[in-house]
Write a protein that holds these residues in place. Structure first.
Motif, PDB file in Angstrom:
ATOM      1  N   ASN A 267       6.226  -1.131  -8.413  1.00  0.00           N
ATOM      2  CA  ASN A 267       6.630  -0.234  -9.536  1.00  0.00           C
ATOM      3  C   ASN A 267       5.552  -0.219 -10.625  1.00  0.00           C
ATOM      4  N   LYS A 268       4.513  -0.013 -10.267  1.00  0.00           N
ATOM      5  CA  LYS A 268       3.186   0.192 -11.247  1.00  0.00           C
ATOM      6  C   LYS A 268       3.123  -1.232 -11.854  1.00  0.00           C
ATOM      7  N   LYS A 269       3.025  -2.305 -11.366  1.00  0.00           N
ATOM      8  CA  LYS A 269       2.739  -3.528 -11.962  1.00  0.00           C
ATOM      9  C   LYS A 269       1.270  -3.619 -11.894  1.00  0.00           C
ATOM     10  N   SER A 270       0.593  -4.775 -12.190  1.00  0.00           N
ATOM     11  CA  SER A 270      -0.925  -5.117 -12.049  1.00  0.00           C
ATOM     12  C   SER A 270      -1.369  -5.059 -10.747  1.00  0.00           C
ATOM     13  N   ILE A 271      -1.844  -3.819 -10.387  1.00  0.00           N
ATOM     14  CA  ILE A 271      -2.092  -3.574  -8.767  1.00  0.00           C
ATOM     15  C   ILE A 271      -3.694  -3.347  -8.829  1.00  0.00           C
TER      16      ILE A 271
END
Length: 176
Positions: A102-106
């Protein structure tokens, strides 16, 4: 059985931390103290803290649908690693991982995806490595571990991450 062993170790860990917290001020101020009261009080407080943490850990495992008696020693480690065979392509796998976190630090590179997450249970780093370069039927190595190396308890947060990624990407081959 492994769950209970870990919780027993937790009692002694917390008892020693509390004992040190009680002992240092007494030694600095040169106050008299009773060793029996000191040891007994530390064990009681350590047991209370460990009990609360055990209940939290138990309910997290229950939510993962993992029985306490089904746990292995490896399941209770803070670092988790598994191999996954997936029928998705590389791009589809990356999309699934991005949707899962869910759009974390990727950060996506040529042969791996690095994800950093944080929540009430700790700061974690998950790495998905692409071991095969085919269009379909990829083999992935997924590892999840705490960012902070001194983490002793993660309340199965990394196990949860691994299990959920297995469900999202495919069937697990080997659990290391």
């Amino acid at each position: 059985m492994e769950f209970y062993k870990k919780q027993l170790k937790s009692i002694f860990l917390w008892a020693s931390i509390i004992a040190t917290a009680q002992l240092v001020p007494s030694l600095i101020s040169n106050e008299w103290f009773s060793w029996q009261f000191y040891v007994f009080g530390s064990l009681i407080m350590g047991s209370c803290v460990a009990l609360v943490l055990s209940v939290i850990h138990y309910y997290r495992l229950k939510r993962l649908k993992i029985g306490i008696n089904d746990l292995t020693k490896e399941d209770l480690l803070t670092s988790q690693t598994t191999m996954i065979n997936t029928s998705y392509s590389r791009e589809e796998s990356i999309k699934k991982v991005e949707n899962f976190f869910n759009k974390k630090s990727i950060h996506v590179s040529d042969n791996m995806i690095v994800i950093k997450t944080s929540n009430w249970y700790g700061w974690n780093k998950t790495i998905v490595e692409f071991l095969s370069n085919g269009k379909k039927n990829l083999q992935l190595k997924v590892s999840s571990k705490p960012i902070l190396p001194t983490t002793i308890f993660d309340f199965s947060e990394n196990l949860k991450t691994i299990k959920n990624l297995e469900r999202a990407l495919g069937d697990s081959l080997v659990n290391e």
